[in-house]
Design a protein around this motif. Structure first.
Motif, mmCIF file in Angstrom:
data_model
loop_
_atom_site.group_PDB
_atom_site.id
_atom_site.type_symbol
_atom_site.label_atom_id
_atom_site.label_comp_id
_atom_site.label_asym_id
_atom_site.label_seq_id
_atom_site.Cartn_x
_atom_site.Cartn_y
_atom_site.Cartn_z
ATOM 1 N N GLY A 93 46.063 -15.263 -57.633
ATOM 2 C CA GLY A 93 47.381 -15.645 -58.118
ATOM 3 C C GLY A 93 48.463 -15.609 -57.057
ATOM 4 O O GLY A 93 49.644 -15.775 -57.361
ATOM 5 N N MET A 94 48.101 -15.398 -55.807
ATOM 6 C CA MET A 94 49.081 -15.295 -54.722
ATOM 7 C C MET A 94 48.999 -16.507 -53.792
ATOM 8 O O MET A 94 47.971 -17.176 -53.731
ATOM 9 N N SER A 95 50.064 -16.714 -53.041
ATOM 10 C CA SER A 95 50.036 -17.781 -52.047
ATOM 11 C C SER A 95 49.928 -17.225 -50.630
ATOM 12 O O SER A 95 49.566 -17.950 -49.702
ATOM 13 N N SER A 96 50.239 -15.926 -50.474
ATOM 14 C CA SER A 96 50.098 -15.304 -49.155
ATOM 15 C C SER A 96 50.101 -13.784 -49.282
ATOM 16 O O SER A 96 50.529 -13.235 -50.299
ATOM 17 N N LEU A 97 49.612 -13.150 -48.237
ATOM 18 C CA LEU A 97 49.655 -11.696 -48.074
ATOM 19 C C LEU A 97 50.038 -11.422 -46.626
ATOM 20 O O LEU A 97 49.660 -12.194 -45.740
ATOM 21 N N ASP A 143 51.645 -13.588 -41.938
ATOM 22 C CA ASP A 143 51.200 -13.889 -43.297
ATOM 23 C C ASP A 143 49.861 -14.604 -43.278
ATOM 24 O O ASP A 143 49.619 -15.476 -42.428
ATOM 25 N N LEU A 144 49.018 -14.247 -44.234
ATOM 26 C CA LEU A 144 47.738 -14.912 -44.449
ATOM 27 C C LEU A 144 47.933 -15.878 -45.612
ATOM 28 O O LEU A 144 48.319 -15.462 -46.709
ATOM 29 N N ALA A 145 47.679 -17.158 -45.388
ATOM 30 C CA ALA A 145 47.804 -18.151 -46.451
ATOM 31 C C ALA A 145 46.610 -18.050 -47.389
ATOM 32 O O ALA A 145 45.461 -17.951 -46.944
ATOM 33 N N VAL A 204 41.230 -17.568 -47.536
ATOM 34 C CA VAL A 204 42.272 -16.783 -46.885
ATOM 35 C C VAL A 204 42.388 -17.303 -45.465
ATOM 36 O O VAL A 204 41.439 -17.216 -44.685
ATOM 37 N N ASP A 205 43.535 -17.881 -45.161
ATOM 38 C CA ASP A 205 43.790 -18.456 -43.848
ATOM 39 C C ASP A 205 42.670 -19.411 -43.427
ATOM 40 O O ASP A 205 42.258 -19.439 -42.266
ATOM 41 N N GLY A 206 42.157 -20.171 -44.396
ATOM 42 C CA GLY A 206 41.106 -21.151 -44.140
ATOM 43 C C GLY A 206 39.684 -20.615 -44.239
ATOM 44 O O GLY A 206 38.742 -21.390 -44.300
ATOM 45 N N ASP A 250 35.532 -8.250 -53.886
ATOM 46 C CA ASP A 250 35.647 -6.997 -54.645
ATOM 47 C C ASP A 250 34.562 -5.958 -54.364
ATOM 48 O O ASP A 250 34.015 -5.359 -55.287
ATOM 49 N N ILE A 251 34.267 -5.722 -53.112
ATOM 50 C CA ILE A 251 33.359 -4.620 -52.767
ATOM 51 C C ILE A 251 34.247 -3.381 -52.658
ATOM 52 O O ILE A 251 34.966 -3.200 -51.675
ATOM 53 N N GLU A 252 34.223 -2.572 -53.697
ATOM 54 C CA GLU A 252 35.131 -1.431 -53.756
ATOM 55 C C GLU A 252 34.665 -0.302 -52.832
ATOM 56 O O GLU A 252 33.481 -0.018 -52.719
ATOM 57 N N CYS A 253 35.642 0.319 -52.192
ATOM 58 C CA CYS A 253 35.413 1.436 -51.287
ATOM 59 C C CYS A 253 36.357 2.563 -51.696
ATOM 60 O O CYS A 253 37.321 2.341 -52.434
ATOM 61 N N SER A 254 36.106 3.754 -51.201
ATOM 62 C CA SER A 254 36.952 4.890 -51.565
ATOM 63 C C SER A 254 38.376 4.730 -51.056
ATOM 64 O O SER A 254 39.298 5.320 -51.607
ATOM 65 N N ASN A 255 38.569 3.924 -50.024
ATOM 66 C CA ASN A 255 39.910 3.742 -49.453
ATOM 67 C C ASN A 255 40.363 2.275 -49.476
ATOM 68 O O ASN A 255 41.180 1.863 -48.671
ATOM 69 N N GLY A 256 39.822 1.492 -50.397
ATOM 70 C CA GLY A 256 40.257 0.108 -50.506
ATOM 71 C C GLY A 256 39.176 -0.816 -51.008
ATOM 72 O O GLY A 256 38.314 -0.424 -51.790
ATOM 73 N N VAL A 257 39.222 -2.049 -50.530
ATOM 74 C CA VAL A 257 38.283 -3.069 -50.982
ATOM 75 C C VAL A 257 37.968 -4.017 -49.822
ATOM 76 O O VAL A 257 38.815 -4.265 -48.966
ATOM 77 N N ILE A 258 36.734 -4.518 -49.824
ATOM 78 C CA ILE A 258 36.293 -5.499 -48.832
ATOM 79 C C ILE A 258 36.046 -6.821 -49.543
ATOM 80 O O ILE A 258 35.414 -6.857 -50.608
ATOM 81 N N HIS A 259 36.555 -7.902 -48.935
ATOM 82 C CA HIS A 259 36.221 -9.260 -49.355
ATOM 83 C C HIS A 259 35.535 -9.895 -48.144
ATOM 84 O O HIS A 259 36.106 -9.946 -47.055
ATOM 85 N N VAL A 260 34.321 -10.355 -48.331
ATOM 86 C CA VAL A 260 33.548 -10.933 -47.231
ATOM 87 C C VAL A 260 34.015 -12.373 -47.007
ATOM 88 O O VAL A 260 34.155 -13.140 -47.965
ATOM 89 N N ILE A 261 34.242 -12.720 -45.740
ATOM 90 C CA ILE A 261 34.646 -14.087 -45.401
ATOM 91 C C ILE A 261 33.672 -14.696 -44.403
ATOM 92 O O ILE A 261 32.962 -13.970 -43.703
ATOM 93 N N ASP A 262 33.682 -16.033 -44.331
ATOM 94 C CA ASP A 262 32.697 -16.743 -43.506
ATOM 95 C C ASP A 262 33.228 -17.196 -42.156
ATOM 96 O O ASP A 262 32.571 -17.972 -41.462
ATOM 97 N N ALA A 263 34.418 -16.738 -41.764
ATOM 98 C CA ALA A 263 34.983 -17.136 -40.477
ATOM 99 C C ALA A 263 35.866 -15.998 -39.934
ATOM 100 O O ALA A 263 36.381 -15.190 -40.696
ATOM 101 N N VAL A 264 36.017 -15.986 -38.633
ATOM 102 C CA VAL A 264 36.940 -15.045 -37.999
ATOM 103 C C VAL A 264 38.303 -15.729 -37.991
ATOM 104 O O VAL A 264 38.444 -16.858 -37.503
ATOM 105 N N MET A 265 39.301 -15.061 -38.537
ATOM 106 C CA MET A 265 40.654 -15.625 -38.577
ATOM 107 C C MET A 265 41.410 -15.208 -37.324
ATOM 108 O O MET A 265 41.315 -14.059 -36.902
ATOM 109 N N LEU A 266 42.130 -16.129 -36.755
ATOM 110 C CA LEU A 266 42.894 -15.836 -35.540
ATOM 111 C C LEU A 266 44.385 -15.887 -35.857
ATOM 112 O O LEU A 266 44.858 -16.848 -36.473
ATOM 113 N N PRO A 267 45.126 -14.864 -35.442
ATOM 114 C CA PRO A 267 46.568 -14.848 -35.741
ATOM 115 C C PRO A 267 47.294 -15.961 -34.997
ATOM 116 O O PRO A 267 46.852 -16.398 -33.934
ATOM 117 N N PRO A 268 48.427 -16.383 -35.567
ATOM 118 C CA PRO A 268 49.190 -17.454 -34.912
ATOM 119 C C PRO A 268 49.792 -16.989 -33.607
ATOM 120 O O PRO A 268 49.981 -15.867 -33.342
#
Length: 181
Positions: free
Chosen positions: A132-136, A143-145, A154-156, A163-181
């Motif tokens: 439900g978000m457009s960025s974080l 910002d991550l689109a 997320v950012d392409g 939703d891989i829950e961890c004791s200190n947060g959550v992991i979402h697996v992605i298929d690419a390395v995102m590079l900051p602008p």
């Protein structure tokens, strides 16, 4: 037979003999029936016990990410209290980088830290919230689109497992390395 034993204990306990301590029925009744509290504990999923680093290590598909976290001195941060949302590129995602890019990042810890913190958001955001978000805003500061056309991106980068829950947060697996602008 059990009813006779309970009745005998109750009768003996009610004789009025003040020198004999009363016997409680609770010690002779079976406890096979779970209490409401026990039922709740048995049906509620236990909280995640492993932190982000332990979870990624156990998965076995984040070896390069874990190596990069060590090289950038970020492992302890990712083991910290958080909470964190990590968009974690797999080993295959790192392998898809142009030739020499990973070696260049590992040799430049400042840039490596920047890339890695671009994959992390402060707070725990489950996929239902992200959709439900457009960025974080990443820990790196950019910002991550977020888009949801054809799946969550997320950012392409495609979120392949969420939703891989961890004791200190959550992991979402992605298929690419995102590079900051």
């Amino acid at each position: 037979m059990a009813a006779l034993v309970v009745a005998a204990i109750l009768i003996c306990g009610c004789t009025g003999d003040s020198t004999t301590p009363p016997t409680t029925v609770a010690t002779t009744e079976p406890t096979a029936e779970p209490t409401t509290e026990q039922t709740t504990e048995q049906t509620t999923a236990p909280p995640a016990e492993k932190d982000i680093v332990e979870t990624a290590t156990e998965a076995g598909t984040f070896t390069t990410l874990l190596t990069a976290l060590d090289a950038a001195n970020l492992t302890e941060t990712m083991k910290g209290d958080g909470p964190f949302t990590v968009f974690a590129p797999t080993d295959a995602a790192f392998e898809a980088l142009p030739a020499g890019a990973l070696d260049g990042l590992l040799a430049n810890t400042t840039e490596l830290s920047r890339v890695l913190t671009y994959h992390v958001v402060s707070g725990k955001y489950m996929s239902t919230e992200i959709a439900g978000m457009s960025s974080l805003t990443s820990l790196e500061g950019s910002d991550l689109a977020i888009t949801t056309d054809g799946g969550v991106k997320v950012d392409g980068a495609n979120v392949t497992t969420a939703d891989i829950e961890c004791s200190n947060g959550v992991i979402h697996v992605i298929d690419a390395v995102m590079l900051p602008p």
